[in-house]
Write an enzyme that holds these catalytic residues in place. Sequence first.
Site, short mmCIF file in Angstrom:
data_model
loop_
_atom_site.label_atom_id
_atom_site.label_comp_id
_atom_site.label_asym_id
_atom_site.label_seq_id
_atom_site.Cartn_x
_atom_site.Cartn_y
_atom_site.Cartn_z
N LYS A 112 -50.43 37.19 53.84
CA LYS A 112 -51.11 36.30 54.78
C LYS A 112 -52.63 36.37 54.61
CE LYS A 112 -47.92 34.38 57.38
NZ LYS A 112 -47.61 32.98 57.21
N LYS A 192 -40.68 31.16 47.90
CA LYS A 192 -39.59 30.92 48.84
C LYS A 192 -39.93 29.70 49.69
CE LYS A 192 -41.00 33.20 52.94
NZ LYS A 192 -40.72 32.92 54.27
N LYS A 195 -42.74 26.80 55.55
CA LYS A 195 -43.48 25.69 56.17
C LYS A 195 -44.93 25.68 55.68
CE LYS A 195 -41.79 27.95 60.12
NZ LYS A 195 -41.08 28.09 61.34
P1 TYM Z 1 -39.92 32.70 60.60
O1 TYM Z 1 -40.17 31.87 61.81
O2 TYM Z 1 -40.88 32.65 59.47
O3 TYM Z 1 -38.48 32.43 60.02
C1 TYM Z 1 -37.35 32.46 60.86
C2 TYM Z 1 -36.14 32.99 60.12
O4 TYM Z 1 -35.90 32.20 58.94
C3 TYM Z 1 -35.83 33.05 57.81
N1 TYM Z 1 -36.39 32.35 56.64
C4 TYM Z 1 -35.75 32.25 55.46
N2 TYM Z 1 -34.54 32.69 55.07
C5 TYM Z 1 -34.18 32.39 53.80
N3 TYM Z 1 -34.96 31.70 52.92
C6 TYM Z 1 -36.18 31.25 53.29
N4 TYM Z 1 -36.92 30.55 52.44
C7 TYM Z 1 -36.63 31.52 54.62
N5 TYM Z 1 -37.76 31.23 55.31
C8 TYM Z 1 -37.59 31.75 56.55
C9 TYM Z 1 -36.69 34.25 58.17
O5 TYM Z 1 -36.36 35.37 57.36
C10 TYM Z 1 -36.35 34.44 59.62
O6 TYM Z 1 -35.14 35.15 59.77
N6 TYM Z 1 -41.29 37.23 62.10
C11 TYM Z 1 -40.24 36.26 62.16
C12 TYM Z 1 -39.91 35.80 63.58
C13 TYM Z 1 -39.57 36.90 64.51
C14 TYM Z 1 -38.36 37.66 64.51
C15 TYM Z 1 -38.50 38.58 65.59
C16 TYM Z 1 -37.21 37.62 63.72
C17 TYM Z 1 -40.34 37.39 65.52
N7 TYM Z 1 -39.70 38.37 66.16
C18 TYM Z 1 -37.48 39.50 65.88
C19 TYM Z 1 -36.19 38.54 64.03
C20 TYM Z 1 -36.34 39.45 65.07
C21 TYM Z 1 -40.69 35.03 61.38
O7 TYM Z 1 -41.84 34.78 61.19
O8 TYM Z 1 -39.70 34.23 61.04
#
Ligand code: TYM
Length: 327
Positions: A112, A192, A195
């Site tokens: 980041k 990967k 967004k």
């Molecule tokens: P975020 O919002 O970036 O993504 C949400 C979920 O989608 C999965 N993901 C993917 N899986 C496979 N391939 C991809 N290209 C891909 N892009 C995103 C992420 O691994 C995630 O599971 N920090 C987390 C949000 C969060 C969270 C939590 C998750 C906050 N607190 C507690 C689990 C438990 C995040 O930014 O996800």
Amino acid sequence: MKRHFFSGIQPSGRLHIGNYLGAIKQWTGLQDEYEPIFGIVDYHAITAPYDPNEMPTRILDAAAAYLAAGVDPDKSILMVQSSVSEHTELAWIFNCQTSMGRLSRIPTFKEKVRQTPGEVGMGLFDYPVLMAADILLYKSHIVPVGEDQVPHLEFTREIARKFNATFGEIFPEPAEVLGTGAKVMGLDGENKMSKSLDNCIYLDDSFEDIGKKIGSAKTDPARKRRDDPGDPDVCNIYSYHKIFSTPEEIEHCAQGCRSAGIGCVECKKIVVAHIEETVGPLREKRTELLANPDTIRDILVAGSDRAQKIASETMAEVKSRMGLTFG
Ligand code: TYM
């Protein structure tokens, strides 16, 4: 009583097939064994610049995507992170158990920093601590997520271990649960799906959008012409086949690519049809649900209330162990 676990998605834009395959699809399969808490983690989303006017719509959109994918509000708790103040309260307590050096070594933070021009905010730095609080507040033993979240789960286990060693056993050390779509590659074939990189197939993309995006997506650069043989293992479209297609189709495309028996256009057509089989019903259901935003709001309010009750029990236990019993 069923055990809980927490998982969530940031309402920081449209959800994409990586979010669906890495997280939401797995969630739906765990609703009978657990009473899961599925959060829309808006406090995480404000660690990057955003438009406050858009936030309420994004939250509703995310909730509609959860529901459309089969998250059942009678079995699971759907909630909004900022409605349950115990999340930030526990994050503060965990801050006091965390070193700045450890946080600065987390790979997602380093990435980041590379992507963020100018000053890096405290929120971004502290992001994994809030995530650990989300997870441990509900004493999660498992956390279904995509592969990119694994360093955050490692950190969460460390926090749990440190807290337990200092104040007595309260928290489990949660394990990540990774599905077959744990790392969905982006249309650029290099990163990967994300967004922030705008390399996504979104859950609300139309069939035409999907066709266009896959049509112009990168394949094996060695296949410049139709008759050039290629290597499926370096082709992004093949990575989608491995997720979406049948074993016979995967074999047909791999063989056809190596021998130049089929062209990229034919190979892409098969993938487009399969992605539409997944995205089409989600798109329709989501549109239907968004026609009644009040129903979605009610589900989120009731879910946040229920989550708050569970969270407040953990907080009472935490504060008592820490000698914070005055209030
Ligand atoms: P975020 O919002 O970036 O993504 C949400 C979920 O989608 C999965 N993901 C993917 N899986 C496979 N391939 C991809 N290209 C891909 N892009 C995103 C992420 O691994 C995630 O599971 N920090 C987390 C949000 C969060 C969270 C939590 C998750 C906050 N607190 C507690 C689990 C438990 C995040 O930014 O996800």
